[in-house]
Design an enzyme around this catalytic site. Structure first.
Site, PDB file in Angstrom:
ATOM      1  N   HIS A   1       0.998  -1.355   0.093  1.00  0.00           N
ATOM      2  CA  HIS A   1      -0.127   0.124   0.113  1.00  0.00           C
ATOM      3  C   HIS A   1       0.788   1.236   0.142  1.00  0.00           C
ATOM      4  CE1 HIS A   1      -2.286   3.078   2.461  1.00  0.00           C
ATOM      5  NE2 HIS A   1      -3.156   2.954   1.389  1.00  0.00           N
TER       6      HIS A   1
ATOM      7  N   GLU B   1       2.190   1.938  -3.309  1.00  0.00           N
ATOM      8  CA  GLU B   1       1.083   2.353  -4.283  1.00  0.00           C
ATOM      9  C   GLU B   1       1.124   3.776  -4.123  1.00  0.00           C
ATOM     10  OE1 GLU B   1      -2.880   3.933  -3.437  1.00  0.00           O
ATOM     11  OE2 GLU B   1      -2.942   1.840  -2.886  1.00  0.00           O
ATOM     12  N   HIS B   2       1.297   4.223  -3.069  1.00  0.00           N
ATOM     13  CA  HIS B   2       1.164   5.809  -2.598  1.00  0.00           C
ATOM     14  C   HIS B   2       2.379   6.629  -3.121  1.00  0.00           C
ATOM     15  CE1 HIS B   2      -1.951   7.134   0.553  1.00  0.00           C
ATOM     16  NE2 HIS B   2      -2.167   6.056   0.311  1.00  0.00           N
TER      17      HIS B   2
ATOM     18  N   GLU C   1      -4.152   7.858   7.438  1.00  0.00           N
ATOM     19  CA  GLU C   1      -4.996   7.097   6.914  1.00  0.00           C
ATOM     20  C   GLU C   1      -5.338   5.912   7.742  1.00  0.00           C
ATOM     21  OE1 GLU C   1      -3.971   5.629   3.185  1.00  0.00           O
ATOM     22  OE2 GLU C   1      -5.780   4.486   2.817  1.00  0.00           O
TER      23      GLU C   1
END
Lengths: 426, 419
Positions: free
Chosen positions: A68, A71-72, A143
């Site tokens: 993840h 991905e960012h 997040e």
């Protein structure tokens, strides 16, 4: 370049191309539609925390949440932010990381060729620095906090922690504030170079496009990759569950619940067959045409939030019921009793026939939606099946097959319940 | 694609959209009425009591079995708020009849079932079937109770209540637990009859091919109603408070939330929308690029424009220690726009994003319905291309003037208990 046309029994079709670069490409030209949906994805999700290539002697273990995180970070090019590039085409761009995949996507109705070029280009150009990694740790930390305030998220992961002893599916996709603190740019490059190999990736594009134009852009932007013989492994996972219930307190209205049966994991076509059977089994209880549903909703035990999903991937498979009700434990008892009744009395054939018709209708509807089609093509490839295989399986599945699934897979000792409720109301 | 708007009776409009690419059809019927605290729960209970059964299929099992036998036709109810109005909708979606394996006329059968839900519900002694009514009522109660589960949505709703205090828009579309308690199966049925006679009715029909049978059925049923319906104006600017109202609520959450509501008296909807897009609706907007990306102050920070109430909402998720800094940064980015610190390229990028979104209208039945409903609500019937032209004519000066005219009206903060 190998090219094949795949056709469904509902008159839909798409093109599959094995590109010389190693990339699998799925293209669906959809006449009459204006939009385009494109996903460029790698078979790399939060569960892939242990891996090696044929060049490695040992397996590498990486911190939770790194897929993840990657991905960012990929949205930052060396010279600009990727969103600045998309701003010039008007496309709506995004990305997501799930348990078993990471996808970069855009949707648009103008300038799709330019947007596709941006997509293919930036995903192949990683650029990480210690400074940008440190900044992202702050954003992702926020997040994670936001997800912790989402009771639907909490109730789901709590259930997975009841069902799975060791499998990394039980870990939050974004990891934890502590685990992402271990991530640095070297680790990101290691993961990128391992998983973002075109032999491990798929491009799926649907809508108002022309296959020749798509392939021309692919030829220009895809850089040939050597297949590095990627292997991912998971820790041994016992058949049993960890514990059968968990309760967490949060500020919520009615208690939320997830009730799940841990089932045998499958791969490829067998997994899809099991999914179809699990979906039909779930519908026998959760579809509003069942006597079970009518009784529970009339007695106020459930409400219209009652639903279910089949949740599966590499090394995990479960059938999960969900909802928001006053007494989730009563719902668990009712589900248990109903599946035990079906095991002894069999399946109502009328109900089964209508549920199959419902599923058939749903499949046709999905194939009439640009976004759904692009998603179906990428998901099915990553699952190792044809985009249209589900319709074939559905046509052939019998009530006997579903009854067998219920008897062998939905076992009381493999059932767990997770509840999030408002502790202040006690 | 063809679009036709037909008047079926006094204050009953039908928008008919035919598009051969679809494999499904949709019929949606909106009963529009002023939102009031007294009637919201009554109307919501009425519309939610008629989507599970009707007089021909009086049990949920029979009703659902029939719909499943039609390849999963679906009858749904929903209750929304638009401006100061409650939109009570019941609708159906179905698979196009050409996909029927046994030659069934899926479309006509589904539409008839839907109309029976409205005009021939399962009633006894002028009251809904008690069992079905109780299910609907409990469902609405659960929706009211679960508002708090989605913290971001909850924060925006709380801010709306403060921003629109004294206006119908302050009310929840489903009413409150207290008003819901008062609803009986008799009063809910009476509310349904009232909606049929007195509300503005908007019908949207989307199908793959023209079917005169459907239009005739709709004309017959709605054309013979004796109506007192009103036609409403949906644009109702929210008055600006003399000074900003601030409200802080402490909850057991990990991430704090903040919502800022800016209002204006300026009536320039195209420039306002462009302003909101530049300010916080896109990944290249001022709020995303600066407050989230450069300053790392918020995980999300975005704006939205409400045409009906003529205001801009900004909402963000923020650490408690950064609330004040984030607030200053959000207002600071508005000041940047007021100072003209945005390029022609920024404006061009906003237009491109709008063009992309408008060009996609029509790829789903829902997008057609939303577009043509907005036209009804705004009283301006433009095509997406005509609307885009209006945006192209917006100048920098108009955007700056809109930004200057904004006044901070409401600040809602959901504060984490921990910090």
């Amino acid at each position: 370049m190998e090219k094949e046309i795949l056709k469904s029994r509902t008159d839909d079709s798409c093109i599959h191309v094995k590109h010389p670069s190693g990339l699998d490409i799925y293209i669906c030209e959809m006449e009459g539609f204006s939009t385009v949906e494109a996903l460029f994805g790698t078979k790399y999700g939060s569960v892939n925390t242990m891996f090696k290539t044929k060049a490695d002697k040992e397996y590498t273990t990486v911190p939770e949440g790194i897929a993840h995180f990657l991905e960012h970070k990929l949205f930052e090019n060396e010279d600009c932010d990727v969103f600045d590039l998309y701003a010039k085409t008007g496309a709506n761009a995004n990305a997501f990381t799930s348990f078993d995949k990471t996808c970069y996507l855009f949707s648009c109705s103008k300038n799709y060729k330019e947007s596709l070029a941006i997509l293919l280009d930036f995903v192949q150009k990683p650029y990480f620095t210690p400074e940008s990694v440190a900044k992202e740790q702050g954003i992702i930390g926020q997040e994670i906090k936001m997800c912790d305030d989402n009771p639907n998220w909490r109730v789901f992961f709590n259930l997975l922690n009841c069902l799975y002893h060791n499998h990394p599916v039980k870990i939050d996709i974004a990891g934890t504030v502590e685990s992402i603190a271990e991530i640095d740019s070297d680790l990101l490059y290691k993961c990128y170079n391992t998983f973002y190999n075109l032999n491990n990736m798929v491009l799926s594009i649907a809508g108002n496009i022309k296959a020749d134009e798509v392939l021309e852009i692919c030829d220009k932007y895809l850089k040939p990759c050597e297949d590095k013989g990627l292997e991912t492994v998971f820790p041994d996972e016992p058949d049993s569950i960890v514990k059968n219930e968990i309760v967490e307190n949060q500020p919520v209205g009615n208690p939320l619940f997830n009730i799940g049966y841990k089932c045998t994991p499958e791969n490829g076509y067998e997994r899809l067959k099991a999914t179809v059977k699990a979906d039909l089994a779930g519908s026998l209880l959760a579809d509003s045409s069942s006597e079970f549903y009518q009784r529970l909703i009339s007695d106020g035990i459930i409400n219209s939030s009652f639903d279910f999903e089949c949740f599966c991937g590499d090394g995990y498979f479960s059938l999960i019921f969900s909802g928001e009700v006053k007494n989730p434990f009563r719902v668990r008892d009712e589900i248990l009793a109903e599946f035990e009744r079906i095991k002894s009395e069999g399946i109502d054939e009328n109900l089964f026939r209508n549920i199959k018709k419902l599923s058939y209708g749903k499949l046709i509807r999905e194939l009439n939606n640009v976004e759904e089609v692009a998603n179906i093509m990428i998901n099915s490839h990553m699952d190792g099946v044809s985009p249209y295989a589900e319709a074939e399986i559905l046509a052939e599945v019998t009530s006997g097959d579903v009854l067998d699934f219920i008897k062998t897979e939905l076992l009381p000792e493999k059932l767990a319940i997770s509840v999030v409720k408002n502790g202040e109301n006690e | 694609m063809t679009y036709e708007r037909i008047r079926l009776a006094e204050n009953i409009g039908l928008s008919e959209i035919i598009d051969s690419k679809f494999k499904t059809g949709v019929l949606e019927i909106d009963f529009i009425t002023p939102l009031s605290s007294e009637k919201a729960s009554q109307n919501a209970s009425a519309i939610c009591s008629i989507n599970m059964t009707n007089s021909k299929y009086p049990s949920i099992t029979e009703f659902s079995s029939k719909l499943n036998s039609l390849y999963g036709s679906n009858i749904f109810s929903k209750v929304n708020r638009i401006s100061d109005f409650q939109i009570n909708s019941i609708g159906a979606s179905w698979l196009d009849s050409k996909y029927a394996l046994e030659g069934e006329d899926i479309e006509t059968e589904t539409v008839k079932i839907l109309l029976d839900c409205i005009f021939s519900p399962d009633i006894k002694d002028n009251a809904f079937n008690q069992n079905v009514f109780e299910i609907a009522k409990k469902d609405i109660q659960a929706k009211i109770d679960s508002e708090i589960n989605n913290k971001r949505g909850y924060a925006v709703r709380q801010a709306s209540k403060i921003a629109f205090r004294g206006e119908p828009a302050e009310n929840n579309s489903y009413g409150t637990s207290e008003t819901l308690k008062e609803v009986t199966s008799e009063s809910a049925y009476s509310a349904l009859q009232n909606l049929v006679i007195n509300s503005q009715i908007e019908i949207s029909y989307v199908s793959a091919q023209k079917n005169d049978k459907i239009r005739k059925i709709l004309s017959d049923v709605f054309g013979k109603l004796k109506r007192n319906g009103n036609t409403y104006k949906f644009i109702s600017f929210s008055p600006i408070k003399p000074s900003p109202e601030e409200f802080t609520e402490t909850l057991d959450v990990n991430q704090s939330k903040m919502v800022l509501v800016f209002k204006t008296k300026k009536d320039d909807k195209y420039a306002m929308k462009m302003l909101s897009a530049l300010y916080g609706e896109t990944p290249f907007s001022k709020l995303f690029a600066n407050v989230r990306e450069k300053m790392s102050l918020c995980y999300y920070c975005s704006s939205s424009f409400s045409r009906a109430k003529n205001c801009i909402f900004v909402d963000c998720g923020v650490e408690t220690k950064n609330i004040e800094t984030a607030r200053n940064a959000i207002i600071g980015q508005l000041d940047e726009i007021i100072s003209g610190n945005f390029s022609d390229e920024d404006m061009q990028n906003v237009l491109l994003a709008l063009e992309n979104s408008f060009s996609g209208i029509g790829d789903t039945a829902g997008s057609y319905i939303n577009w043509y409903k907005s036209a009804v609500y705004e009283g301006e019937y433009l095509t997406p291309e005509q609307t885009l032209e209006k945006y192209r004519n917006v100048t920098r000066d108009r955007i700056i003037e809109c930004a200057k005219s904004l006044v901070l009206d409401t600040v809602y903060v959901m504060k984490s208990k921990e910090e």
